[in-house]
Design an enzyme around this catalytic site. Structure first.
Site, PDB file in Angstrom:
ATOM      1  N   HIS A  17     -31.038 -19.846  -1.662  1.00  0.00           N
ATOM      2  CA  HIS A  17     -29.890 -20.753  -1.565  1.00  0.00           C
ATOM      3  C   HIS A  17     -30.159 -21.898  -0.591  1.00  0.00           C
ATOM      4  O   HIS A  17     -30.778 -21.707   0.455  1.00  0.00           O
ATOM      5  CB  HIS A  17     -28.642 -19.998  -1.073  1.00  0.00           C
ATOM      6  CG  HIS A  17     -28.233 -18.897  -1.982  1.00  0.00           C
ATOM      7  ND1 HIS A  17     -28.343 -17.574  -1.630  1.00  0.00           N
ATOM      8  CD2 HIS A  17     -27.720 -18.917  -3.231  1.00  0.00           C
ATOM      9  CE1 HIS A  17     -27.910 -16.826  -2.622  1.00  0.00           C
ATOM     10  NE2 HIS A  17     -27.528 -17.612  -3.609  1.00  0.00           N
ATOM     11  N   HIS A  74     -24.421 -20.637   5.055  1.00  0.00           N
ATOM     12  CA  HIS A  74     -23.651 -21.563   4.260  1.00  0.00           C
ATOM     13  C   HIS A  74     -22.374 -22.009   4.954  1.00  0.00           C
ATOM     14  O   HIS A  74     -21.682 -22.884   4.455  1.00  0.00           O
ATOM     15  CB  HIS A  74     -23.329 -20.940   2.920  1.00  0.00           C
ATOM     16  CG  HIS A  74     -24.563 -20.476   2.205  1.00  0.00           C
ATOM     17  ND1 HIS A  74     -25.507 -21.352   1.723  1.00  0.00           N
ATOM     18  CD2 HIS A  74     -25.031 -19.250   1.922  1.00  0.00           C
ATOM     19  CE1 HIS A  74     -26.477 -20.675   1.174  1.00  0.00           C
ATOM     20  NE2 HIS A  74     -26.229 -19.410   1.273  1.00  0.00           N
TER      21      HIS A  74
END
Length: 105
Positions: free
Chosen positions: A40, A1
């Site tokens: 995710h 991320h």
């Protein structure tokens, strides 16, 4: 991320994205496929290559109308790259919220 100037989601840097960039830079690959299959969205990897037609990025992830981490519209199926990279990002968002099932019995 992790993104270009900020660590996120326990990531200091995106190791897969950096490995892909280095492989291109060193001439080890001219075309790269990155498949990110987990809960995710791979926001940092998508942002790094969203305008690059030599990298096909595919992310399969939980989405819940953009409310699941990392959130926002970037992980939606409508987000598919920009400029020269348009069409080289494939998002496959799972809508899980509201679909929970009770255990049998």
């Amino acid at each position: 991320h992790a993104e270009e100037s900020i660590p996120r989601g326990f990531c200091l840097f995106g190791n897969v994205a950096l490995a892909a960039a280095m492989a291109k830079q060193r001439g080890l690959a001219s075309k790269i496929l990155i498949v990110d299959f987990d809960v995710h969205h791979g926001n940092g990897t998508q942002k790094m290559f969203e305008d690059d037609s030599s990298v096909l990025f595919c992310s399969v992830h939980r989405y819940d109308r953009g409310k699941y981490y990392p959130g926002g519209q970037l992980g939606n199926y409508t987000s598919h790259g920009v400029d020269a990279g348009e069409g080289y990002t494939v998002n496959i968002p799972w809508e899980v919220a509201g679909n929970e099932r009770s255990p049998p019995g």
